[in-house]
Scaffold this active site. Structure first.
Site, mmCIF file in Angstrom:
data_model
loop_
_atom_site.group_PDB
_atom_site.id
_atom_site.type_symbol
_atom_site.label_atom_id
_atom_site.label_comp_id
_atom_site.label_asym_id
_atom_site.label_seq_id
_atom_site.Cartn_x
_atom_site.Cartn_y
_atom_site.Cartn_z
ATOM 1 N N GLU A 1 -7.195 3.660 -6.609
ATOM 2 C CA GLU A 1 -7.270 3.968 -5.313
ATOM 3 C C GLU A 1 -8.465 4.721 -5.133
ATOM 4 O O GLU A 1 -8.921 5.548 -5.991
ATOM 5 C CB GLU A 1 -6.241 4.932 -4.872
ATOM 6 C CG GLU A 1 -4.779 4.215 -4.813
ATOM 7 C CD GLU A 1 -3.607 5.304 -4.212
ATOM 8 O OE1 GLU A 1 -4.138 6.368 -3.616
ATOM 9 O OE2 GLU A 1 -2.493 5.095 -4.560
ATOM 10 N N ARG B 1 -3.154 -4.426 -4.904
ATOM 11 C CA ARG B 1 -2.033 -3.538 -5.305
ATOM 12 C C ARG B 1 -1.098 -3.455 -4.669
ATOM 13 O O ARG B 1 -1.363 -2.807 -3.279
ATOM 14 C CB ARG B 1 -2.861 -2.394 -5.993
ATOM 15 C CG ARG B 1 -1.939 -1.481 -6.384
ATOM 16 C CD ARG B 1 -2.689 -0.071 -6.958
ATOM 17 N NE ARG B 1 -1.448 0.777 -7.187
ATOM 18 C CZ ARG B 1 -1.544 2.091 -6.987
ATOM 19 N NH1 ARG B 1 -2.679 2.681 -6.477
ATOM 20 N NH2 ARG B 1 -0.377 2.666 -7.478
ATOM 21 N N GLU C 1 0.692 8.168 -9.612
ATOM 22 C CA GLU C 1 0.414 9.765 -9.155
ATOM 23 C C GLU C 1 1.404 10.518 -9.684
ATOM 24 O O GLU C 1 2.262 11.312 -8.849
ATOM 25 C CB GLU C 1 -0.151 9.866 -7.833
ATOM 26 C CG GLU C 1 -1.421 9.230 -7.509
ATOM 27 C CD GLU C 1 -2.121 9.760 -6.225
ATOM 28 O OE1 GLU C 1 -1.396 10.657 -5.344
ATOM 29 O OE2 GLU C 1 -3.118 9.337 -5.681
ATOM 30 N N TYR D 1 -10.001 10.990 -4.869
ATOM 31 C CA TYR D 1 -10.356 11.248 -3.422
ATOM 32 C C TYR D 1 -11.197 12.467 -3.289
ATOM 33 O O TYR D 1 -12.087 12.275 -2.493
ATOM 34 C CB TYR D 1 -8.834 11.568 -2.649
ATOM 35 C CG TYR D 1 -7.972 10.214 -2.544
ATOM 36 C CD1 TYR D 1 -8.437 9.554 -1.366
ATOM 37 C CD2 TYR D 1 -7.123 9.882 -3.216
ATOM 38 C CE1 TYR D 1 -7.593 8.312 -1.199
ATOM 39 C CE2 TYR D 1 -6.315 8.734 -3.154
ATOM 40 C CZ TYR D 1 -6.621 7.903 -2.035
ATOM 41 O OH TYR D 1 -5.974 6.761 -1.939
ATOM 42 N N HIS E 1 6.164 3.698 -6.621
ATOM 43 C CA HIS E 1 5.285 4.587 -5.489
ATOM 44 C C HIS E 1 6.069 5.668 -4.678
ATOM 45 O O HIS E 1 6.297 5.229 -3.527
ATOM 46 C CB HIS E 1 4.357 3.799 -4.816
ATOM 47 C CG HIS E 1 3.015 4.312 -4.229
ATOM 48 N ND1 HIS E 1 1.625 3.705 -4.678
ATOM 49 C CD2 HIS E 1 2.851 5.193 -3.598
ATOM 50 C CE1 HIS E 1 0.868 4.459 -3.944
ATOM 51 N NE2 HIS E 1 1.550 5.367 -3.370
ATOM 52 N N ASN F 1 -6.974 7.107 -9.575
ATOM 53 C CA ASN F 1 -7.145 7.265 -8.160
ATOM 54 C C ASN F 1 -8.064 8.584 -7.833
ATOM 55 O O ASN F 1 -7.834 9.530 -8.527
ATOM 56 C CB ASN F 1 -5.770 7.551 -7.379
ATOM 57 C CG ASN F 1 -4.744 6.639 -7.410
ATOM 58 O OD1 ASN F 1 -5.152 5.505 -8.029
ATOM 59 N ND2 ASN F 1 -3.663 6.787 -6.916
HETATM 60 C C1 FCB Z 1 -2.655 8.749 -2.573
HETATM 61 C C2 FCB Z 1 -1.252 7.932 -2.274
HETATM 62 C C3 FCB Z 1 -1.378 7.040 -1.427
HETATM 63 C C4 FCB Z 1 -2.217 7.562 -0.191
HETATM 64 C C5 FCB Z 1 -3.614 8.035 -0.601
HETATM 65 C C6 FCB Z 1 -4.272 8.683 0.617
HETATM 66 O O1 FCB Z 1 -2.427 10.025 -3.150
HETATM 67 O O2 FCB Z 1 -1.182 7.418 -3.747
HETATM 68 O O3 FCB Z 1 -0.072 6.625 -1.340
HETATM 69 O O4 FCB Z 1 -0.951 8.218 0.439
HETATM 70 O O5 FCB Z 1 -3.175 9.198 -1.392
#
Ligand code: FCB
Length: 482
Positions: A387, A105, A194, A323, A149, A321
């Site tokens: 992600e 990607r 995002e 985190y 992006h 994505n």
């Molecule tokens: C996400 C972004 C990516 C990167 C990661 C850590 O939110 O899409 O570009 O910065 O976080």
């Protein structure tokens, strides 16, 4: 300032009480298996790795302008050189092969293709992405380009940026150019990366490019983004109906800060905003209820007759994505967006949970929770994890070895949650680790290291596979996580 941390709060540690330690999906043998045809991949984005910001006709983007403005990024760092991947991409593809990646990607830089955001294509920009895509295919991998992006051409920001409706049309033109040039090579596409983050951080909190702090402009920017993704989707499909097209949405489970009815309701509002605002309109042609005041929603968004139809896009797959989780608190004082009345505490608040080196809370259970939540909305539509990863700033030891066990642990626990969700019959077909390389982490500059491969920015961009990279390569070839 930490990105995406919105209202700074002294409530920092109390919220941790609400999260329990993660459950593990570990089988008695201590391993989990992924389906045979599971797609293992890694992700990057253009501005974060390419460098060569002003060569071959590339125009200026909002991120060039922002990062070149003193005080906007940590240590004044910018993406002028980044990982120099624009020139070193063959080496990076070799690394992808070493990682046994099946999918790569990457993103396409809009100002390389249309330097001013409108008009004819810049041939050199298209040629670059043709070469890159061909090299990925030759290496036996699936290219997964992202159209946007976060690199809005600066002239479009000067014309109003994402809050300006016309940006959606400009974006569809760009999508048309790119699809005509690359649609024969790449069969899978992501439109926006995002949208929640680039609209809120860019136009509301002002911590990302273009650095505006205008909640009402932010609200409008969300509608333009929704129009843009749907217009792009339809344009791309009209050029090549067989393309598989999705978006990459940053999703988080929302946990109420306390058990009070007000906090629970606030968590639901923020869930509908962060997790659904850019997906629901595409799938259902309307915004989720209960975020903006019903009687003002159309006016606040700048909706016009027919927009319900315009913003529909029947995605072929959905990219997610993940985190970190979010704790949400009712904010009777408001937050600038009429009716939203929430305080969303992102990433840094739980005293009791472990954290990455960027201080983002590590909470694998949250991954499972949000996957299950999203599946309620996406149903049978295939899901790709576009992600997931963490910043672990491990340096090479005297022998040049990079033993980043923190990342291995992070990935292992998160992958187990993906496996658990697959066991629950969620149609998850791919996982992309963020990121291939240590790179330019937006306002945080080069300090956070997210790569499976270490980059020595001071010594000719030397790349070294980390321990985590070797670990990932094994998983990608065996489908087994131990
Ligand atoms: C996400 C972004 C990516 C990167 C990661 C850590 O939110 O899409 O570009 O910065 O976080």
């Amino acid at each position: 300032m930490q990105r995406r941390r919105f209202l700074k709060s002294g409530l920092a540690t109390a919220g941790g009480l609400l999260l329990s330690r993660s459950n593990s999906a570990q089988s008695p043998g201590g391993e989990v298996r992924f389906p045979k045809d599971f797609i293992w991949g890694v992700a990057t984005s253009a501005y974060q790795i390419e460098g060569s910001w002003n060569v071959d006709g590339r125009g200026e983007s909002i991120w060039d302008r922002f990062a070149h403005t003193p005080g906007k990024t940590k240590n004044g760092e910018n993406g002028d050189v980044a990982c120099d991947s624009y020139r070193r991409y063959p080496e990076d593809i070799t690394l992808l092969k070493q990682l046994n990646a099946k999918s790569y990607r990457f993103s396409i830089s809009w100002p390389r293709i249309q330097p001013t955001g409108r008009g004819a294509a810049n041939q050199k920009g298209l040629d670059y992405y043709r070469r890159l895509t061909d090299a990925i295919l030759e290496a036996g991998m699936r290219p997964l380009p992202t159209l946007f992006h976060w690199e809005l051409p600066m002239p479009l920001e000067e014309a109003g940026g994402w809050p300006e409706r016309d940006t959606a049309k400009r974006f569809a033109d760009y999508a048309e150019i790119v699809t005509k040039a690359l649609g024969d090579r790449a069969g899978h596409w992501l439109i926006l990366n995002e949208p929640k983050t680039f609209t809120s951080c860019g136009y509301w909190y002002g911590v990302h490019a273009p650095g505006r702090k205008d909640p009402l402009a932010f609200v409008r920017s969300t509608h333009t983004a929704n129009l843009a993704q749907a217009l792009a989707f339809k344009t791309m499909k009209s050029i090549k109906p067989t393309l598989q097209i999705g978006g990459a949405f940053d999703v988080s489970p929302m946990y109420p800060f306390t058990k009070s009815a007000a906090d629970v309701a606030a968590a639901q509002r923020w869930d509908r905003f962060q997790n659904l605002w850019f997906l629901y309109p595409a799938l259902h042609g309307k915004y989720p209820d209960g975020v903006l005041p019903a009687n003002r929603q159309a006016e606040l968004l700048g909706m016009q007759a027919g927009d319900e139809q315009l913003m529909r896009a029947a995605f072929d797959f959905v990219g997610l994505n993940y985190y970190t989780p979010v704790l949400v608190k009712h904010a009777p004082q408001g937050n600038g967006v009429p009716g939203l009345d929430t305080e969303a505490l992102w990433a840094t608040y739980h005293g009791s949970q472990p954290k990455t080196d960027l201080d983002w809370t590590i909470y694998p259970q949250g991954f499972y929770d949000i996957l299950m939540r999203m599946a309620e909305v996406t149903g049978k539509t295939p899901i790709e994890i576009t992600e997931n990863g963490g910043a672990f700033n491990t340096a090479p030891n005297a022998r040049g070895h990079i033993d980043d066990r923190g990342r291995i642990e992070y990935l292992r626990e998160h992958l187990k949650m993906v496996a658990r969700a697959i066991e629950q019959k969620l149609p998850i077909r791919a996982y992309h680790c963020w990121s291939l390389l240590d790179n330019f982490e937006w306002a945080e500059g080069y300090t956070p290291r997210f790569g499976l491969v270490h980059v020595d920015f001071k010594n000719e961009q030397r790349r070294t596979m980390k321990e985590s990279g070797q670990w990932f390569a094994k998983i990608a070839s065996t489908n087994i996580v131990r």
